[in-house]
Motif scaffolding. Structure first.
Motif, short mmCIF file in Angstrom:
data_model
loop_
_atom_site.label_atom_id
_atom_site.label_comp_id
_atom_site.label_asym_id
_atom_site.label_seq_id
_atom_site.Cartn_x
_atom_site.Cartn_y
_atom_site.Cartn_z
N ALA A 416 49.87 15.98 29.58
CA ALA A 416 49.71 17.42 29.90
C ALA A 416 50.00 17.77 31.23
CB ALA A 416 48.13 17.85 29.53
N ALA A 417 49.47 16.95 32.18
CA ALA A 417 49.75 17.23 33.61
C ALA A 417 51.18 17.37 33.93
CB ALA A 417 49.38 16.17 34.39
N THR A 418 52.03 16.67 33.39
CA THR A 418 53.39 16.54 33.71
C THR A 418 54.21 17.85 33.12
OG1 THR A 418 53.50 14.22 33.28
CG2 THR A 418 55.75 15.50 33.05
N ALA A 419 53.58 18.34 31.87
CA ALA A 419 54.25 19.69 31.38
C ALA A 419 53.48 20.63 32.33
CB ALA A 419 53.38 20.07 29.89
N ARG A 420 52.34 20.70 33.03
CA ARG A 420 52.28 21.71 33.88
C ARG A 420 52.66 21.81 35.14
NH1 ARG A 420 46.70 19.96 32.05
NH2 ARG A 420 46.51 18.72 33.97
N GLN A 421 53.34 20.59 35.45
CA GLN A 421 54.13 20.53 36.54
C GLN A 421 55.48 20.80 36.51
OE1 GLN A 421 53.65 16.53 37.99
NE2 GLN A 421 51.56 16.70 38.68
N GLY A 422 55.94 21.52 35.12
CA GLY A 422 57.44 21.88 34.82
C GLY A 422 58.29 20.91 34.38
N ASP A 423 58.09 19.68 34.41
CA ASP A 423 58.98 18.63 33.55
C ASP A 423 58.41 18.55 32.22
OD1 ASP A 423 60.60 16.62 33.13
OD2 ASP A 423 59.85 15.37 34.94
N HIS A 424 59.09 19.49 31.42
CA HIS A 424 58.93 19.54 30.02
C HIS A 424 59.59 18.22 29.28
CE1 HIS A 424 56.51 23.12 30.25
NE2 HIS A 424 57.55 23.74 31.20
N GLU A 425 60.65 18.03 29.64
CA GLU A 425 61.28 16.72 28.99
C GLU A 425 60.61 15.67 29.13
OE1 GLU A 425 64.22 14.81 26.84
OE2 GLU A 425 63.89 16.85 27.30
N ARG A 426 60.11 15.30 30.39
CA ARG A 426 59.45 13.98 30.37
C ARG A 426 58.05 14.07 29.62
NH1 ARG A 426 58.58 11.18 36.08
NH2 ARG A 426 60.46 10.87 35.68
N ALA A 427 57.61 15.26 29.55
CA ALA A 427 56.27 15.58 28.56
C ALA A 427 56.45 15.10 27.37
CB ALA A 427 55.69 16.80 29.00
N ARG A 428 58.04 15.67 26.68
CA ARG A 428 58.20 15.51 25.49
C ARG A 428 58.41 14.20 25.12
NH1 ARG A 428 62.47 14.58 22.52
NH2 ARG A 428 63.89 14.53 24.54
N ILE A 429 58.81 13.43 25.99
CA ILE A 429 59.24 11.86 25.88
C ILE A 429 57.75 11.19 25.84
CG2 ILE A 429 59.87 9.71 26.76
CD1 ILE A 429 62.20 11.37 28.22
N MET A 430 57.09 11.51 26.47
CA MET A 430 55.50 11.09 26.48
C MET A 430 54.82 11.41 25.17
SD MET A 430 54.41 11.55 30.20
CE MET A 430 52.86 10.75 30.35
N GLU A 431 55.16 12.54 24.68
CA GLU A 431 54.18 12.98 23.33
C GLU A 431 54.83 12.09 22.10
OE1 GLU A 431 52.14 14.80 22.59
OE2 GLU A 431 51.58 16.04 24.38
N GLN A 432 56.21 11.83 22.45
CA GLN A 432 56.80 11.05 21.41
C GLN A 432 56.34 9.49 21.33
OE1 GLN A 432 61.08 11.40 22.50
NE2 GLN A 432 61.46 12.83 21.02
N HIS A 433 55.97 8.96 22.45
CA HIS A 433 55.25 7.72 22.62
C HIS A 433 53.95 7.86 22.07
CE1 HIS A 433 58.33 5.54 24.89
NE2 HIS A 433 58.34 6.26 25.60
N ILE A 434 53.16 8.81 22.20
CA ILE A 434 51.96 8.96 21.60
C ILE A 434 52.19 9.11 19.94
CG2 ILE A 434 49.87 10.59 21.22
CD1 ILE A 434 50.50 11.47 24.38
N GLU A 435 52.98 9.74 19.58
CA GLU A 435 53.16 9.80 18.20
C GLU A 435 53.46 8.46 17.61
OE1 GLU A 435 52.90 12.33 16.05
OE2 GLU A 435 52.28 13.70 17.88
N ARG A 436 54.55 7.71 18.29
CA ARG A 436 54.56 6.42 17.84
C ARG A 436 53.29 5.32 17.73
NH1 ARG A 436 59.31 6.75 21.45
NH2 ARG A 436 60.92 7.44 20.16
N ALA A 437 52.64 5.47 18.90
CA ALA A 437 51.29 4.75 18.96
C ALA A 437 50.65 5.09 17.85
CB ALA A 437 50.66 4.84 20.43
N LEU A 438 50.33 6.48 17.42
CA LEU A 438 49.44 6.78 16.53
C LEU A 438 49.78 6.00 15.17
CD1 LEU A 438 48.57 10.29 17.52
CD2 LEU A 438 47.01 8.76 17.55
N ALA A 439 51.08 6.04 14.84
CA ALA A 439 51.72 5.41 13.56
C ALA A 439 51.29 4.19 13.53
CB ALA A 439 53.12 5.79 13.53
N LYS A 440 51.46 3.33 14.68
CA LYS A 440 51.25 1.88 14.70
C LYS A 440 49.62 1.81 14.45
CE LYS A 440 52.19 -2.32 15.43
NZ LYS A 440 52.94 -3.06 14.47
N ARG A 441 48.79 2.75 15.05
CA ARG A 441 47.32 2.51 14.80
C ARG A 441 46.98 2.64 13.40
NH1 ARG A 441 42.78 6.29 17.63
NH2 ARG A 441 41.19 6.26 16.09
N HIS A 442 47.71 3.64 12.71
CA HIS A 442 47.51 3.88 11.14
C HIS A 442 47.77 2.16 10.50
CE1 HIS A 442 47.05 7.71 11.69
NE2 HIS A 442 48.04 8.32 11.65
#
Length: 451
Positions: A416-442
């Protein structure tokens, strides 16, 4: 508008007003503990658990009596065939049902009486029926006389003169439609002493006696599966009212779960037994599947439909876990109106998914405050349905998972902080990592639950 429920007896949706203001009394037909539960038997418990929760959230105190049928023909036949006492069958099976109800997030009942613990109450009711001319004794058996009760058939909408025998033919009946209140002793069967000799109660009698014992002569709601309307609930109502009890004011019945168009049978090696189904989905996902259709509608079980329901729940869960707000929010009017309209869970879930879509759109636009507001609303709605992924029910995490959850929260905040700073690509990559981690948690949670 207030709560309206479909009453099977009246064949109409009626305004629900409890007999005692502020308190709702419910008798729910529980399991016959002959074999461990299959997926079809769980639907009734999930549906009535949602009713239980909605009543509590609506401000009512709920007195829920869910019985255990621990003496019945099928139990006796299994015990005799395996050469064991009847309780060697019923006790472990009952524990399996309780574990399953808990795993699916069902609230415990106020009381859970066993039939075998209420023989004196059953004998008392039979004596009343004999004394009033509604029952008669024959060779140690006692039968309810259907012909003496003019309203017989009113629940199931069957005319008494057209009904066939409801049980196997037994000698001594005056009318083949009459049903057993008390059965005389047979070799190998458990027996209790009675004024008519050694014997045991009939199945239908058990529920009438236990309902009277814990809820009184009149109570608000009698619930169960539609398969119980006839003969079980018909016979319950006849014998209780003939004995002078007003009995249930509303009759609620959930639709069946079928497989390949047929009723799911009770047997020990059932491919639809709960452990087999939980090899495929998590308990919360199975609960979502059983809750998603309107409670009165039939459900045809299929692996594909189960997978679709699990995927739908995961979409909701993923949004809640990504945002992680508290659950303090009023319920949307669309949701409340759906629940008050005969527990219309499909419409209620439409409100849930609509809020999730709006929350995801807010996340995509960087409006985390709006996303948090939608998450609070979603959690409030899911709480009613027993499906809030952040509730204590579903937070059975190991220490390692707790650490992983903390790491996910840190990464979420960094994204969220990265997106607020304007680096939306890096924020998108981090969100993808979150999605993979959640899938692993399942995957980790699923493996832990089915062990």
């Amino acid at each position: 508008m207030g709560l309206r429920l479909y009453d099977t007896h009246r064949r109409a949706v009626r305004d629900f007003v409890p007999r005692i203001p502020g308190t709702v009394s419910i008798y729910l037909c529980g399991p016959t503990v002959v074999v461990p539960p299959h997926v079809g038997q769980l639907r009734s418990q999930v549906n009535f658990d949602i009713l239980h929760r909605w009543l509590k959230i609506s401000g009512y105190e709920v007195l829920l009596c869910r019985n255990v049928t621990d003496i019945e023909d099928k139990i006796i036949h299994r015990a005799i065939s395996e050469g064991v006492p009847w309780w060697r069958i019923t006790d472990p099976v009952h524990r399996a049902f309780v574990r399953t109800y808990t795993a699916l997030g069902c609230l415990p009942p106020s009381v859970e009486p066993r039939a075998t613990g209420h023989i004196p109450e059953m004998i008392e009711m039979v004596e009343q029926l004999v004394a009033s001319g509604h029952a008669y004794e024959s060779d140690g058996n006692v039968y309810f006389s259907v012909g003496t009760y003019p309203h017989y058939g009113s629940l199931s909408r069957q005319q008494a003169r057209h009904l066939r025998a409801t049980e196997e033919h037994e000698h001594g009946k005056r009318d083949p439609r009459d049903f057993a209140l008390w059965k005389s002793a047979k070799p190998g069967e458990p027996v209790w002493h009675s004024p008519w000799g050694e014997g045991r109660p009939g199945w239908h009698l058990e529920c009438s006696a236990m309902a009277r014992r814990y809820l009184g002569a009149e109570f608000d709601i009698h619930g169960g599966g539609a398969n119980l309307i006839f003969p079980h609930h018909e016979n319950e109502m006849a014998q209780s009212r003939a004995a002078g009890d007003s009995f249930a004011r509303f009759w609620l019945h959930n639709g069946p779960v079928t497989h390949r168009g047929e009723k799911i049978r009770k047997h020990q090696r059932n491919p639809l037994a709960v452990p087999a189904v939980l090899d495929r989905v998590r308990p919360a996902e199975l609960r979502y599947y059983l809750a998603a259709a309107h409670y009165r509608s039939p459900v045809e079980f299929s692996p594909d439909a189960l997978d679709e329901a699990a995927a739908a729940y995961r979409r909701v869960e993923r949004f809640v876990l990504r945002v992680g707000s508290d659950a303090a929010a009023p319920l949307p009017s669309q949701f409340s109106e759906a629940m008050d309209n005969d527990l219309n869970v499909p419409q209620a879930l439409a409100a849930v998914h609509g809020a999730v879509a709006e929350g995801n759109a807010a996340l995509a636009s960087g409006d985390r405050e709006r996303a948090a507001g939608k998450c609070r609303s979603v959690r409030a709605m899911l709480n009613v349905l027993g499906l809030d992924p952040l509730s204590d029910t579903w937070q059975r995490e190991t220490h390692l998972q707790e650490v992983a959850g903390a790491v996910l929260r840190v990464v979420r905040n960094l994204a969220a902080a990265t997106a607020r700073q304007g680096d939306h690509e890096r924020a998108r990559i981090m969100e993808q990592h979150i999605e993979r981690a959640l899938a692993k948690r399942h995957q980790i949670e699923h493996a832990a639950l089915i062990r």
